[in-house]
Design a protein around this motif. Structure first.
Motif, mmCIF file in Angstrom:
data_model
loop_
_atom_site.group_PDB
_atom_site.id
_atom_site.type_symbol
_atom_site.label_atom_id
_atom_site.label_comp_id
_atom_site.label_asym_id
_atom_site.label_seq_id
_atom_site.Cartn_x
_atom_site.Cartn_y
_atom_site.Cartn_z
ATOM 1 N N ASP A 192 15.765 -28.420 -27.724
ATOM 2 C CA ASP A 192 16.656 -27.752 -28.940
ATOM 3 C C ASP A 192 17.654 -28.999 -29.352
ATOM 4 O O ASP A 192 18.393 -29.177 -28.616
ATOM 5 C CB ASP A 192 17.027 -26.628 -28.847
ATOM 6 C CG ASP A 192 15.976 -25.606 -28.739
ATOM 7 O OD1 ASP A 192 14.777 -25.525 -29.612
ATOM 8 O OD2 ASP A 192 15.797 -24.656 -27.744
ATOM 9 N N ALA B 115 6.842 -35.324 -36.569
ATOM 10 C CA ALA B 115 5.489 -34.803 -37.449
ATOM 11 C C ALA B 115 4.602 -35.593 -37.439
ATOM 12 O O ALA B 115 3.399 -35.344 -37.764
ATOM 13 C CB ALA B 115 6.013 -33.965 -38.735
ATOM 14 N N ASN C 167 17.423 -31.007 -39.624
ATOM 15 C CA ASN C 167 18.118 -30.606 -38.786
ATOM 16 C C ASN C 167 18.585 -32.033 -37.849
ATOM 17 O O ASN C 167 19.635 -32.044 -37.188
ATOM 18 C CB ASN C 167 16.879 -29.978 -37.666
ATOM 19 C CG ASN C 167 17.682 -29.471 -36.491
ATOM 20 O OD1 ASN C 167 18.285 -28.941 -36.380
ATOM 21 N ND2 ASN C 167 16.845 -30.002 -35.446
ATOM 22 N N ARG D 12 12.665 -31.996 -38.296
ATOM 23 C CA ARG D 12 12.966 -32.042 -39.765
ATOM 24 C C ARG D 12 14.255 -32.512 -40.142
ATOM 25 O O ARG D 12 15.041 -32.531 -39.312
ATOM 26 C CB ARG D 12 12.505 -30.409 -40.232
ATOM 27 C CG ARG D 12 13.810 -29.658 -39.963
ATOM 28 C CD ARG D 12 13.460 -28.231 -40.427
ATOM 29 N NE ARG D 12 14.308 -27.463 -40.437
ATOM 30 C CZ ARG D 12 14.839 -26.758 -39.222
ATOM 31 N NH1 ARG D 12 14.348 -27.061 -38.058
ATOM 32 N NH2 ARG D 12 16.039 -25.932 -39.096
ATOM 33 N N CYS E 136 7.656 -30.357 -34.981
ATOM 34 C CA CYS E 136 7.675 -30.575 -36.382
ATOM 35 C C CYS E 136 8.998 -29.792 -36.966
ATOM 36 O O CYS E 136 9.748 -30.461 -37.703
ATOM 37 C CB CYS E 136 6.619 -30.025 -36.929
ATOM 38 S SG CYS E 136 5.189 -30.878 -36.855
ATOM 39 N N ASP E 137 9.183 -28.524 -36.094
ATOM 40 C CA ASP E 137 10.464 -27.913 -36.702
ATOM 41 C C ASP E 137 11.641 -28.530 -36.087
ATOM 42 O O ASP E 137 12.973 -28.566 -37.077
ATOM 43 C CB ASP E 137 10.339 -26.428 -36.148
ATOM 44 C CG ASP E 137 11.405 -25.523 -36.354
ATOM 45 O OD1 ASP E 137 11.825 -25.433 -37.683
ATOM 46 O OD2 ASP E 137 12.441 -25.250 -35.507
ATOM 47 N N VAL E 138 11.866 -29.176 -35.284
ATOM 48 C CA VAL E 138 13.240 -29.560 -34.495
ATOM 49 C C VAL E 138 13.357 -31.134 -35.061
ATOM 50 O O VAL E 138 14.769 -31.132 -35.147
ATOM 51 C CB VAL E 138 13.021 -29.689 -32.888
ATOM 52 C CG1 VAL E 138 14.053 -30.642 -32.300
ATOM 53 C CG2 VAL E 138 12.894 -28.550 -32.301
ATOM 54 N N THR F 1 4.076 -27.678 -32.904
ATOM 55 C CA THR F 1 4.866 -26.720 -34.193
ATOM 56 C C THR F 1 6.411 -26.784 -33.809
ATOM 57 O O THR F 1 7.026 -27.249 -34.851
ATOM 58 C CB THR F 1 4.367 -25.352 -33.873
ATOM 59 O OG1 THR F 1 3.110 -25.252 -34.068
ATOM 60 C CG2 THR F 1 5.023 -24.803 -35.090
ATOM 61 N N LYS F 2 6.960 -26.821 -32.637
ATOM 62 C CA LYS F 2 8.277 -27.047 -32.183
ATOM 63 C C LYS F 2 8.980 -28.387 -32.689
ATOM 64 O O LYS F 2 9.792 -28.358 -33.248
ATOM 65 C CB LYS F 2 8.492 -26.278 -30.847
ATOM 66 C CG LYS F 2 10.011 -26.538 -30.560
ATOM 67 C CD LYS F 2 10.360 -26.085 -29.271
ATOM 68 C CE LYS F 2 11.761 -26.229 -28.859
ATOM 69 N NZ LYS F 2 12.251 -25.645 -27.408
#
Length: 284
Positions: free
Chosen positions: A241, A153, A180, A177, A173-175, A170-171
């Motif tokens: 992922d 991020a 995770n 975090r 930042c999500d992956v 966006t992905k």
């Protein structure tokens, strides 16, 4: 005041006090050999101002005590320490320039015997020239032209890497975090690297120790040289992922899928590789 400043014991005391600067540069050199130094956001200017001010003050003090034996010894040794600092922090001029200027000035100004200056000056000249040539040859041979950028991020919005992954940010930042990428036992962290090279590039998935960084006021010393590569087959521009799991026998495993259409794979993380102390030469 004139008598006080000309007092030999005052000069000797100042010479001993100058060891503080020498010790700080030595500690900074050792720290950047073992860790990556990353400045805290917004603190670079403050650090540089303080760093330069301290260097100027100690330069004045060293010139004042230039005939003291302690200062003479420091003037002969400081160029070696600065050379190592330069190798460990190549292109990080904020760290290099102030002590480099200090070392050059004091080498010539100190009251060291001229013969010693000629001998040590010749040695240091050869060391800097040949040492830097060898350094860049090693970097070229072992490091190649690959550039590694951590995807998270905090990715620089003005960088070419961000522009390349803008649609996937966006992905990212999500992956990446914390909940995770941190292992269940809190000892390891998954890191995703974008790899730029002379070929088509790629994406690497690695595991590094967590909780071994040292946070200071102006910067953070981040552990380096300990890294387990989970995969180096990722496609540049495609964010994989990743995640953690625990096998039935209690073994930590990294789960990853390199692309939405590929199968999920897993790699166990039981033992981390030994620390690579020569990472500054590009050896990974």
């Amino acid at each position: 005041m004139k008598e006080l400043l000309s007092n030999v014991w005052v000069k000797r005391a100042v010479g001993v006090f100058n060891l503080v600067y020498f010790a700080v540069i030595c500690m900074l050199t050792g720290a950047t050999f073992l860790y990556d130094l990353e400045f805290t956001e917004g603190q670079e200017q403050s650090f540089f101002t303080l760093y330069v001010a301290a260097s100027v003050i100690f330069l004045v003090l060293m010139i004042y005590s230039r005939d003291v034996i302690v200062t003479k010894i420091m003037s002969m040794v400081l160029p070696l320490v600065v050379f190592l600092l330069m190798l460990f922090n190549m292109y990080d001029w904020i760290l290099i320039i102030p002590p480099l200027v200090m070392a050059l000035v004091m080498f010539f100004v100190a009251g060291t015997h001229e013969t010693a200056k000629v001998v040590m000056g010749t040695i240091y000249l050869l060391m800097y020239v040949l040492g830097l040539v060898v350094f860049f040859v090693f970097r070229l041979l072992f490091g190649g032209t690959s550039t590694y950028t951590e995807l998270n991020a905090n990715l620089d919005r003005n960088s070419d890497v961000y522009k390349f992954y803008s649609s996937e940010f966006t992905k990212i930042c999500d992956v990446t975090r914390d909940d995770n990428v941190l292992s269940p036992n809190g000892k390891y962290r998954i890191i995703i690297y974008d790899v730029q090279n002379s070929d088509k590039g790629g994406v690497n998935i690695c595991v590094v120790p967590h909780g071994q960084d040292k946070e200071l006021r102006f910067f953070t010393l981040k552990q380096k040289g300990i890294k387990k590569t989970i995969s180096n087959k990722g496609i540049r521009g495609v964010v994989p992922d990743v995640g953690w799991s625990v096998d039935e026998d209690g073994t930590l495993v990294v789960l990853y899928r390199l692309s939405p259409t590929s199968e999920q794979k897993k790699t166990s993380v039981t033992v981390m590789p030994d620390k690579q102390y020569l990472e500054f030469l590009g050896i990974r």
